[in-house]
Scaffold this motif. Sequence first.
Motif, PDB file in Angstrom:
ATOM      1  N   ARG A  62       0.802  -1.075   0.036  1.00 23.82           N
ATOM      2  CA  ARG A  62      -0.238   0.328   0.158  1.00 23.82           C
ATOM      3  C   ARG A  62       1.065   1.213  -0.290  1.00 23.82           C
ATOM      4  O   ARG A  62       0.326   2.022  -0.629  1.00 23.82           O
ATOM      5  N   GLU A  63       1.849   0.932   1.070  1.00 19.94           N
ATOM      6  CA  GLU A  63       2.841   2.335   0.782  1.00 19.94           C
ATOM      7  C   GLU A  63       3.686   2.947  -0.300  1.00 19.94           C
ATOM      8  O   GLU A  63       3.720   3.411  -0.938  1.00 19.94           O
ATOM      9  N   ALA A  68       3.383   6.177  -5.325  1.00 22.73           N
ATOM     10  CA  ALA A  68       3.471   6.119  -6.821  1.00 22.73           C
ATOM     11  C   ALA A  68       2.589   6.651  -7.427  1.00 22.73           C
ATOM     12  O   ALA A  68       3.224   8.030  -7.944  1.00 22.73           O
ATOM     13  N   VAL A  69       1.577   7.556  -6.952  1.00 26.34           N
ATOM     14  CA  VAL A  69       0.609   7.936  -6.647  1.00 26.34           C
ATOM     15  C   VAL A  69       1.322   9.471  -6.666  1.00 26.34           C
ATOM     16  O   VAL A  69       1.212  10.144  -7.877  1.00 26.34           O
ATOM     17  N   PHE A  81      -1.288   8.276 -13.436  1.00 26.86           N
ATOM     18  CA  PHE A  81      -1.912   8.416 -11.963  1.00 26.86           C
ATOM     19  C   PHE A  81      -3.437   7.458 -11.709  1.00 26.86           C
ATOM     20  O   PHE A  81      -3.066   6.812 -10.855  1.00 26.86           O
ATOM     21  N   GLU A  82      -3.636   7.578 -13.450  1.00 26.77           N
ATOM     22  CA  GLU A  82      -5.109   6.513 -12.956  1.00 26.77           C
ATOM     23  C   GLU A  82      -4.168   5.290 -12.700  1.00 26.77           C
ATOM     24  O   GLU A  82      -5.585   4.350 -12.253  1.00 26.77           O
ATOM     25  N   LEU A  88      -3.917   1.160  -6.248  1.00 26.63           N
ATOM     26  CA  LEU A  88      -3.728   1.363  -4.648  1.00 26.63           C
ATOM     27  C   LEU A  88      -5.386   1.738  -4.193  1.00 26.63           C
ATOM     28  O   LEU A  88      -5.357   0.567  -3.110  1.00 26.63           O
ATOM     29  N   LYS A  89      -6.775   1.512  -4.649  1.00 23.98           N
ATOM     30  CA  LYS A  89      -7.748   1.990  -4.556  1.00 23.98           C
ATOM     31  C   LYS A  89      -8.413   0.179  -3.732  1.00 23.98           C
ATOM     32  O   LYS A  89      -8.894   0.254  -2.650  1.00 23.98           O
ATOM     33  N   PRO A  90      -7.994  -1.183  -4.286  1.00 27.00           N
ATOM     34  CA  PRO A  90      -8.722  -1.779  -2.969  1.00 27.00           C
ATOM     35  C   PRO A  90      -7.693  -1.966  -1.804  1.00 27.00           C
ATOM     36  O   PRO A  90      -8.604  -2.902  -0.752  1.00 27.00           O
TER      37      PRO A  90
END
Length: 267
Positions: A62-63, A68-69, A81-82, A88-90
């Motif tokens: 997650r980190e 990355a974002v 970004f997308e 990352l969202k999950p």
Amino acid sequence: MDPKLVEVTQLFARFKAAYARSDLDVCSNHLSQLKVLLTKFPSLPPSFQQTPNAVEELTIAREVYEHAVVLSVKMEDQDAFERDFCQLKPYYMDTCGIIPPSPEEYPILGLNLLRLLVQNRIAEFHTELELLPAKALENLCIKHGVELEQSFMEGAYNRVLSARQAVPHETYMYFMDLLAKTVRDEIAGCSERGYDYLSISDAKQMFMFSSDNELQQYIAEEHPGWDVKNGLVLFQKVKESQPCKEIPSAPVINQTLGYARELERIV
């Protein structure tokens, strides 16, 4: 500790060191390697296998994607970004109760809302908003995006431009600059249609520039068809260059009469 987890931890430390010194090329290289290494962790989405190191693996993954974002914003790469946000969202939506919440969750979710607003993807903006819990709407990062969208839809462009001075997180500045350009382009289009000219002081106030030089630079870069003379911004040259479009009146009338006849038959 698992050797694979050790390898990811060490490489991630080198990534963060490069990030701290703003060496974006090295960061990008390390990030590519990290993403490959993360595929070897069975506890990550979508499988979510229960392994002895699941908590550690999920947390560091997650980190990595959070960094990355943020890196994609620093590199001004909206496509990256997308992609990174989708990965990352999950970790935000599906790991509740497995790992503790991330302090970066709401800043990044708010950043994504701002991206959707900049890209004029309003339907997706509201979809993302509806997926958030009610308490999230009280967070400053989320409220910032919601208030911007409301101001934008209301045409309160002055509120949109002034919001740049009160961003809740430093990473928001890139998208706020893009949004400010979008707003100024909207104002420019309305000004061309509504006025023949504006005084420089009025134009500066309307576009919310702090100096004449900023206004003149904007005109030179974005609207070279405008003239600046004798303290005025002249739009007439642009209007004269726009061809007048003829309305095909006869076909329109015939089509309207046809609709009327069809309605009479229905009734």
